[in-house]
Design a protein around this motif. Structure first.
Motif, short mmCIF file in Angstrom:
data_model
loop_
_atom_site.label_atom_id
_atom_site.label_comp_id
_atom_site.label_asym_id
_atom_site.label_seq_id
_atom_site.Cartn_x
_atom_site.Cartn_y
_atom_site.Cartn_z
N SER A 633 0.85 -1.20 0.00
CA SER A 633 0.00 0.00 0.00
C SER A 633 0.89 1.24 0.00
CB SER A 633 -0.92 0.00 1.23
OG SER A 633 -1.69 1.19 1.26
N GLY A 634 0.49 2.22 -0.78
CA GLY A 634 1.18 3.50 -0.76
C GLY A 634 0.70 4.38 0.38
N TYR A 635 1.42 5.47 0.62
CA TYR A 635 1.01 6.43 1.64
C TYR A 635 1.56 7.80 1.24
CZ TYR A 635 5.79 6.17 3.56
OH TYR A 635 7.15 6.22 3.71
N ALA A 636 1.24 8.80 2.05
CA ALA A 636 1.66 10.19 1.79
C ALA A 636 1.13 10.68 0.46
CB ALA A 636 3.18 10.31 1.85
N GLY A 637 -0.10 10.26 0.09
CA GLY A 637 -0.72 10.73 -1.13
C GLY A 637 -0.32 9.99 -2.38
N ASP A 638 0.57 8.99 -2.29
CA ASP A 638 1.01 8.21 -3.46
C ASP A 638 0.49 6.78 -3.35
OD1 ASP A 638 2.39 10.39 -4.38
OD2 ASP A 638 4.33 9.75 -3.57
N VAL A 639 0.33 6.18 -4.51
CA VAL A 639 0.05 4.74 -4.54
C VAL A 639 1.35 4.00 -4.75
CG1 VAL A 639 -2.25 5.17 -5.47
CG2 VAL A 639 -0.38 4.65 -7.03
N ALA A 640 1.34 2.69 -4.55
CA ALA A 640 2.54 1.90 -4.76
C ALA A 640 2.92 1.90 -6.23
CB ALA A 640 2.31 0.47 -4.27
N PRO A 641 4.21 1.92 -6.55
CA PRO A 641 4.63 1.86 -7.95
C PRO A 641 4.07 0.62 -8.64
CG PRO A 641 6.49 2.39 -6.55
CD PRO A 641 5.36 2.01 -5.64
N PRO A 642 3.64 0.73 -9.86
CA PRO A 642 3.02 -0.42 -10.55
C PRO A 642 3.96 -1.62 -10.69
CG PRO A 642 3.42 1.39 -12.07
CD PRO A 642 3.66 1.93 -10.71
N PHE A 643 5.26 -1.38 -10.81
CA PHE A 643 6.19 -2.50 -10.97
C PHE A 643 6.50 -3.19 -9.64
CE2 PHE A 643 8.38 1.60 -11.25
CZ PHE A 643 9.12 1.60 -10.07
N ASP A 644 6.05 -2.63 -8.51
CA ASP A 644 6.22 -3.29 -7.21
C ASP A 644 4.97 -4.04 -6.77
OD1 ASP A 644 8.90 -2.77 -6.37
OD2 ASP A 644 8.36 -0.67 -6.11
N ARG A 645 3.91 -3.99 -7.57
CA ARG A 645 2.71 -4.75 -7.25
C ARG A 645 2.95 -6.23 -7.54
NH1 ARG A 645 -1.85 -1.51 -6.63
NH2 ARG A 645 -3.21 -3.21 -7.29
N PHE A 646 2.01 -7.08 -7.19
CA PHE A 646 2.23 -8.52 -7.22
C PHE A 646 1.69 -9.14 -8.51
CE2 PHE A 646 1.50 -7.59 -2.61
CZ PHE A 646 2.83 -7.66 -2.25
N TYR A 647 2.58 -9.88 -9.15
CA TYR A 647 2.21 -10.73 -10.29
C TYR A 647 2.64 -12.15 -9.95
CZ TYR A 647 1.66 -6.42 -13.00
OH TYR A 647 1.26 -5.19 -13.46
N MET A 648 1.81 -13.10 -10.24
CA MET A 648 2.11 -14.49 -9.92
C MET A 648 2.24 -15.30 -11.20
SD MET A 648 -0.44 -15.01 -6.65
CE MET A 648 0.09 -16.67 -6.37
N GLY A 649 2.75 -16.52 -11.03
CA GLY A 649 2.96 -17.41 -12.16
C GLY A 649 4.43 -17.69 -12.36
N GLY A 650 4.74 -18.93 -12.74
CA GLY A 650 6.12 -19.31 -12.97
C GLY A 650 6.58 -20.33 -11.94
N ASP A 651 7.83 -20.75 -12.06
CA ASP A 651 8.34 -21.83 -11.22
C ASP A 651 8.62 -21.41 -9.79
OD1 ASP A 651 10.53 -20.27 -11.58
OD2 ASP A 651 11.63 -21.70 -12.80
N GLN A 652 8.39 -20.13 -9.45
CA GLN A 652 8.59 -19.69 -8.08
C GLN A 652 7.32 -19.79 -7.23
OE1 GLN A 652 11.73 -18.73 -6.92
NE2 GLN A 652 12.32 -19.51 -8.92
N ASP A 653 6.16 -19.89 -7.86
CA ASP A 653 4.92 -19.97 -7.07
C ASP A 653 3.90 -20.91 -7.73
OD1 ASP A 653 4.02 -18.10 -9.13
OD2 ASP A 653 4.84 -16.52 -7.87
N LEU A 654 3.32 -20.51 -8.88
CA LEU A 654 2.32 -21.34 -9.57
C LEU A 654 2.96 -21.90 -10.84
CD1 LEU A 654 -0.78 -18.99 -9.21
CD2 LEU A 654 -0.18 -20.95 -7.78
N ARG A 655 3.42 -23.14 -10.77
CA ARG A 655 4.26 -23.69 -11.83
C ARG A 655 3.53 -23.89 -13.16
NH1 ARG A 655 7.26 -27.69 -7.65
NH2 ARG A 655 5.58 -26.89 -6.34
N GLY A 656 2.21 -24.05 -13.14
CA GLY A 656 1.51 -24.29 -14.39
C GLY A 656 1.19 -23.04 -15.17
N PHE A 657 1.48 -21.86 -14.61
CA PHE A 657 1.17 -20.59 -15.27
C PHE A 657 2.47 -19.92 -15.69
CE2 PHE A 657 -2.29 -21.69 -12.52
CZ PHE A 657 -3.43 -21.31 -13.20
N ASP A 658 2.35 -19.05 -16.67
CA ASP A 658 3.53 -18.38 -17.18
C ASP A 658 3.97 -17.29 -16.20
OD1 ASP A 658 5.55 -18.17 -19.01
OD2 ASP A 658 4.55 -16.61 -20.15
N ILE A 659 5.23 -16.90 -16.32
CA ILE A 659 5.81 -15.91 -15.40
C ILE A 659 5.06 -14.58 -15.48
CG2 ILE A 659 7.90 -14.60 -14.86
CD1 ILE A 659 9.52 -16.96 -15.85
N ARG A 660 4.64 -14.08 -14.32
CA ARG A 660 3.97 -12.78 -14.17
C ARG A 660 2.70 -12.68 -15.01
NH1 ARG A 660 6.72 -8.34 -12.08
NH2 ARG A 660 5.57 -6.99 -13.52
#
Length: 878
Positions: A633-660
């Motif tokens: 979550s962002g604060y001080a009037g800003d939202v979190a940077p879009p590239f720091d939000r969460f994308y899932m998929g790939g061999d690090q979490d959900l192996r059957g889905f493509d990366i991010r």
């Protein structure tokens, strides 16, 4: 021979010499003759040597290997090897041992004969001719006399002869019969008796099992075999007796621990409970560990049971032989040719001069194993504890075998975003034998260098720093091609609506951590600084990053100089035995990223990760489980940077889905100006009398599809790792997770962009006298983006089978896995069309342009995540 020339002739001495020569076993024939001579008796010794065995062959042997036979010969001390003297007695003994070995593998009807052929001048060749006969399986297992305990429970207590199946499944317990081995039958009968004792039937009796051999048809699960077999039906008579309860546990001989309540607490079974032999055994083990922690190495508990047949109770009387309390006099190390003694000693929780504590010594070896400097250390094999009874001290010698400190690791795989990618990293984890580590990782567009000092200034303060440069490309068109399974060529006007950008980041981080009271818990603090630049290749990406309020700027300036300065306080607990190939233990990591101490982004991101590994199937296999959750979550009037939000998929979490590729979906409002066109495709001029005034343009509202990532995520991974051979492991897995948006305000458009959208005039149904558009409308636009229904709070699941191969030197497993996704998105997302016919002028040109605009800029988007995946990668999930 002890008789020598010149000795007085002694008939008894010659007989002793004869026996001595014969007992050497070197001769087939031996005789001693005497001859009269002028100087006395002349002794002649005639011998016929046994031949030497030049070769040993096995004909017809298939159920076991020759190495198994040789190991059995060695175990039973047969003494029959090549180049040994031929001895018929040893040959007969070898035949018996081979038959016993075959019987243990189900060949109860095997015959073994030996053939000897001469090899001139004085040797023989030995051949064992084996006829194995049919393989004998275990048939029906029945119990006679059991009333209180079901036969199914008793059968499950048998380790060696019970059928192979799924335990506790009732219908799938008896899938495949085991090979019959008569030598294991009594052992299984004893296990049945012990199982009765765990249920309170202390005086249960198990009689000798009764067996009956019968012919069986070919196995149903092996269609290639048409030969009938044989099976042994087993009947085990039991006499259950009465059920007993535990009356009490008493202790005697306890001097070091006078409080009997502390001793009683080592037993989980309570007075009055059903007597349980297994609970008693575990309690005795706990007593040994408790006394070992106090330095009583030779402690021995002697349990005695006193049954009361009238009341059906048992009093357990434990006589404690405590022995002496030992202290540690000296701890020495052997085999550490590179690693310095102080690097090992600082990881030991047991110190010289203190009371010997077996628990702390086991803890010390676990800490050393986590370093990965040595081959796995085991207390029984690698610790030599020498007792000095006179002064009640021990000397400990720890024998280590150092690993190669340098390793090369590979990372890579195949991704719809990256395509094929591969990287290499070099690590030295024991620099100059001081325990320091240095890592350099390089892949396409990425570079990272890390240095770790585990004991800063010889204090338990771990210090590390990292510098890096990353370049990451997100191409939504390429992602759609992967999902469709074919290359998709889209018109330029449609590509402008898809995300396509490159993110380049450069930065550094530094961290300090400190252990809590020489335990596996650590607290730490990390500081990092990151400078990111975004380069967009589509109108949708340009609009998204320039319009989202993740920093105090909007427009083109928002894409460069994105600086994130953050601190990360963290807590960790780690008792996993091996970071590369874990088998037992658990770990917990809790941290919170706080960005805003400098830089121009403001957000905080807590994260929690828990892992657990548990040995299964008599410590042969491993069950692994990982749970991770995070929120941003962002604060001080800003939202979190879009590239720091969460994308899932790939061999690090959900192996059957493509990366991010796993993300909620939103529609981003924007405005596009298009020319008014005739049905023949020509543009309509503003002024037919003066074409140089330009074309008639219409501004329309467009909702562009965007995958912004979630502000919350959780993922759970479950693996059952089965070692096949050496470094090869087979692992069925299940991955489940969710990536979702909980706070719409964290997808807030910058104020200037909202004002611009609300001030935009849409449509151009007719013209004013000055050829400006008239009849336009304005569409109210909110500041927050809202997830599309059906794409948020949608769990994903992936399950499949993974083959892992850990190669020497390479510090990560090569993995090939097949995954099936039972939970996925497969739907058409169509936005409510903001484009209306009234925005266009009347007539054919207006009709034609409206239809084209509605079809091109307001289509239905097919979001179809893959049903199955087959992928190669070099990494670990957890």
């Amino acid at each position: 021979m002890f008789t020598r020339p010149g000795d007085v002739y002694d008939q008894g001495a010659l007989e002793r010499d004869f026996n001595s020569l014969w007992n050497t076993g070197y001769f087939d024939d031996l005789r001693i003759e005497r001859e009269q001579s002028p100087k006395g008796w002349r002794i002649h010794v005639y011998v016929k040597e046994k031949p030497t065995i030049r070769e040993i062959k096995y004909v017809g042997l298939s159920s076991v290997s020759q190495s198994d036979v040789l190991d059995k010969f060695k175990e039973r001390k047969v003494g029959l090897t090549q180049e040994s003297q031929y001895d018929p007695t040893k040959v007969k003994r070898a035949e018996v041992v081979i038959k016993e070995l075959l019987a243990a593998h189900g060949r109860q009807f095997a015959t073994v004969t030996s053939e000897v052929r001469p090899i001139p001048p004085a040797a023989v060749g030995l051949t064992f001719v084996v006829k194995e006969g049919p393989k004998v399986k275990v048939g029906k297992i029945t119990f006679e006399g059991n009333k209180a305990v079901k036969s199914r429970e008793l059968q499950s207590a048998m380790k060696n002869l019970k059928p192979i199946g799924i335990p506790h499944s009732i219908f799938l317990e008896n899938l495949f019969p085991r090979t019959y081995d008569s030598t294991k039958l009594n052992e299984d009968a004893e296990r049945v008796r012990y199982y009765y004792q765990t249920k309170g039937y202390y005086k249960a009796l198990v009689a000798d099992p009764q067996t009956k051999i019968r012919d069986t048809p070919p196995a149903w699960y092996w269609p290639f075999s048409k030969q009938p077999g044989k099976a042994v039906d087993i009947k085990i008579p039991v006499e259950e007796g009465e059920r007993y309860r535990l009356k009490e546990i008493t202790f005697s001989g306890n001097k070091a621990v006078a409080d009997t309540r502390a001793l009683r607490a080592q037993f989980k079974i309570k007075d009055g409970d059903v007597f349980d032999a297994e609970a008693i055994r575990k309690g005795l083990d706990n007593l040994r560990k408790a006394y070992a922690a106090l330095g009583y190495i030779n402690f021995t508990p002697v349990p005695n049971t006193d049954p009361d047949d009238e009341n059906k109770t048992i009093t357990l009387k434990i006589d404690l032989d405590e022995g002496k309390q030992f202290y540690v006099r000296r701890i020495e190390f052997q085999g550490n040719t590179t690693t310095r003694d102080k690097v090992i000693r600082r990881e030991l929780a047991l110190e010289e001069g203190n009371v010997y504590n077996g628990n702390l010594w086991d803890l010390s070896l676990l800490r050393l194993n986590q370093l990965q400097y040595f081959e796995p250390l085991k207390p029984e094999q690698d610790s030599e504890i020498k007792q000095n009874p006179q002064d009640a001290t021990v000397d400990i010698l720890l024998k280590v075998r150092e690993k190669g400190k340098n390793s090369i690791g590979l990372t890579g795989g195949v991704s719809g975003l990256y395509g094929g990618f591969i990287g290499v990293n070099y690590t030295t984890n024991n620099l100059f034998g001081k325990g320091e580590s240095l890592t350099v990782a390089i892949s396409v567009g990425q570079y990272q260098k890390n240095y770790t000092q585990p004991y800063l200034m010889d204090r338990p303060l771990q210090f590390s720093w990292t510098v890096y440069h990353n370049s990451y490309n997100y191409n939504q068109q390429q992602q759609l091609s992967v999902q469709a399974g074919q290359n998709i060529n889209l018109p330029a006007s449609y590509q402008a609506l898809l995300q396509n950008y490159t993110q380049t980041s450069t930065g550094f981080s530094t961290s300090l951590s400190y252990p809590i009271k020489r335990s596996f818990k650590r607290v730490g603090l990390t500081y990092s600084f990151d400078d990111t630049t975004l380069q967009t290749y589509s109108a949708a990406s340009t609009l998204y990053f320039q319009s989202l309020a993740f920093r105090g700027l909007s427009g083109p300036s928002a894409l460069t100089g994105i600086q994130t300065s953050k601190v990360v306080p963290n807590f960790s607990y780690n008792r996993i035995d091996n970071p590369q190939r874990p088998h037992t233990g658990q770990s917990l990591f809790v941290a919170t990223e706080v960005a805003g101490l400098g830089g121009n982004t403001h957000y905080f991101k807590p994260v929690v990760e828990w892992k657990r590994f548990r040995p299964m199937n008599k410590n042969r296999n491993t069950l692994g489980f990982r749970v991770l959750g995070s929120w941003i979550s962002g604060y001080a009037g800003d939202v979190a940077p879009p590239f720091d939000r969460f994308y899932m998929g790939g061999d690090q979490d959900l192996r059957g889905f493509d990366i991010r590729s796993v993300s909620p979906v939103v529609f981003f409002p924007t405005a596009i100006t298009i020319p008014l066109q005739n049905p023949d495709g020509t543009s309509v001029p503003l002024d037919p009398a003066n074409p140089r005034r330009g074309t008639w343009n219409v501004t329309i509202p467009v909702n562009q599809i965007i995958f912004p990532g979630g502000d919350s995520q959780w993922v759970a991974n479950l693996e059952y790792r089965v070692p096949i051979v050496g470094p090869v492991t087979l692992a069925p897995f299940v991955d489940t997770g969710m990536d979702f948006i909980t706070n719409d305000s964290q997808l807030r458009i910058a104020n200037q962009q909202v004002i611009t959208l609300n001030a935009t005039n849409y449509g151009c149904p007719y013209l004013n006298l000055d050829f400006s558009c008239a009849g336009t409308v304005r569409i109210p636009t909110g500041a927050n983006l809202t997830p599309i229904s059906g794409t948020n709070y949608q769990p994903r699941m992936s399950t499949g089978l993974e083959l892992q191969v850990v190669l020497p030197i390479v510090n990560a497993p090569f993995r090939i896995y097949y995954a099936y996704n039972p939970l996925r998105l497969d739907q058409v997302v169509a936005p409510a069309s903001p484009i209306t016919r009234s925005m266009f002028p009347a007539g054919a040109a207006g009709d034609y342009t409206y239809e084209n605009a509605a079809a091109l800029y307001n289509p239905g988007y097919l979001i179809r995540e893959p049903r199955k995946t087959f992928r190669f990668t070099v990494a670990t999930t957890f």
